[in-house]
Enzyme design. Structure first.
Site, mmCIF file in Angstrom:
data_model
loop_
_atom_site.group_PDB
_atom_site.id
_atom_site.type_symbol
_atom_site.label_atom_id
_atom_site.label_comp_id
_atom_site.label_asym_id
_atom_site.label_seq_id
_atom_site.Cartn_x
_atom_site.Cartn_y
_atom_site.Cartn_z
ATOM 1 N N ASP A 223 -55.618 50.408 -19.167
ATOM 2 C CA ASP A 223 -55.014 49.992 -17.908
ATOM 3 C C ASP A 223 -56.052 50.187 -16.818
ATOM 4 O OD1 ASP A 223 -52.507 48.866 -16.965
ATOM 5 O OD2 ASP A 223 -52.598 50.514 -15.540
ATOM 6 N N SER A 224 -56.360 49.112 -16.119
ATOM 7 C CA SER A 224 -57.428 49.159 -15.123
ATOM 8 C C SER A 224 -56.907 48.718 -13.769
ATOM 9 C CB SER A 224 -58.571 48.222 -15.529
ATOM 10 O OG SER A 224 -59.105 48.631 -16.762
ATOM 11 N N ASN B 147 -56.025 40.837 -23.450
ATOM 12 C CA ASN B 147 -57.269 40.495 -22.758
ATOM 13 C C ASN B 147 -58.480 40.558 -23.705
ATOM 14 O OD1 ASN B 147 -59.612 40.587 -21.154
ATOM 15 N ND2 ASN B 147 -58.444 41.285 -19.392
ATOM 16 N N LYS C 172 -73.288 45.422 -17.092
ATOM 17 C CA LYS C 172 -71.922 45.856 -16.743
ATOM 18 C C LYS C 172 -71.448 46.935 -17.724
ATOM 19 C CE LYS C 172 -67.063 44.701 -16.375
ATOM 20 N NZ LYS C 172 -65.951 43.799 -16.685
#
Ligand code: IMP
Length: 183
Positions: A66-67, A10, A162
């Site tokens: 890891d989300s 990602n 963000k």
């Protein structure tokens, strides 16, 4: 300069990690080699196993991320299955599932796993509490960003903000504090 390999496919996660870690003199390099993803209810063991596996494979210190999005009215769904659900349903159908639901509360969680070859992994977690929006808003970010609202704006509508309040930012801040003490 210290280099940490970020094992992920990602590029958005890498960009966010670079924005936060580069000013501290840490070079973040993306590697797509992947790692086995455990099927667990919690994110911590998934990140821990992945970091250990990847650091031994690459023989270098690595980080993984890891989300997951945990929606209160859906009993924490999609949680650890967030990637699969995003691929299969996407934001539009998540909003459909939430139609007529007044409880919009949700939590985004991020767990950073870090490991050096031959050692045990360490995990750092961060959370952002927010609400599931009533429509898709904003073209920034990625994944669930256009439906996850904090303070009235979705992550998809934000620019740099963000990175100052996200689950990933909060996990990375803990990681950085640890790195400073454990160089
Ligand atoms: P994973 O950590 O790559 O398994 O991500 C789980 C799912 O959540 C994927 O569909 C990601 O696109 C999504 N996701 C992870 N982090 C974020 C974020 O910061 N914003 C929005 N979606 C995210």
């Amino acid at each position: 300069m210290r280099k940490i390999i970020f094992v992920t496919s990602n590029a958005h996660k890498v960009r966010e990690a670079k924005d936060i870690l580069s000013p501290l003199g840490i070079i973040v390099e993306q590697n797509n080699c992947g790692y086995p993803e455990l099927q667990e209810e919690e994110l911590e063991p998934i990140a821990s196993f992945g970091a250990k596996h990847a650091s031994n494979k690459l023989n270098h210190e690595v980080m993984v991320d890891d989300s997951g999005l945990f929606i209160e009215a859906l009993c924490g769904f999609p949680g650890p299955y967030s990637a699969y659900v995003f691929d299969k349903l996407g934001n539009k159908r998540i909003l459909k599932l939430m139609e007529g639901e007044e409880n919009r509360s949700a939590i985004f969680r991020c767990v950073i796993g870090y490991c050096r070859p031959g050692e045990e992994a360490i995990v750092f977690s961060g959370e952002a509490a927010g609400k599931i929006a009533r429509s898709i808003r904003g073209s920034g970010g990625f994944g669930y960003d256009p439906i996850f609202e904090v303070g009235g704006a979705t992550f998809g509508e934000m620019e740099e903000e963000k990175n100052m309040l996200s689950h990933r930012y909060r996990a990375l801040v803990k990681f950085v504090q640890w790195l400073k003490l454990n160089r």
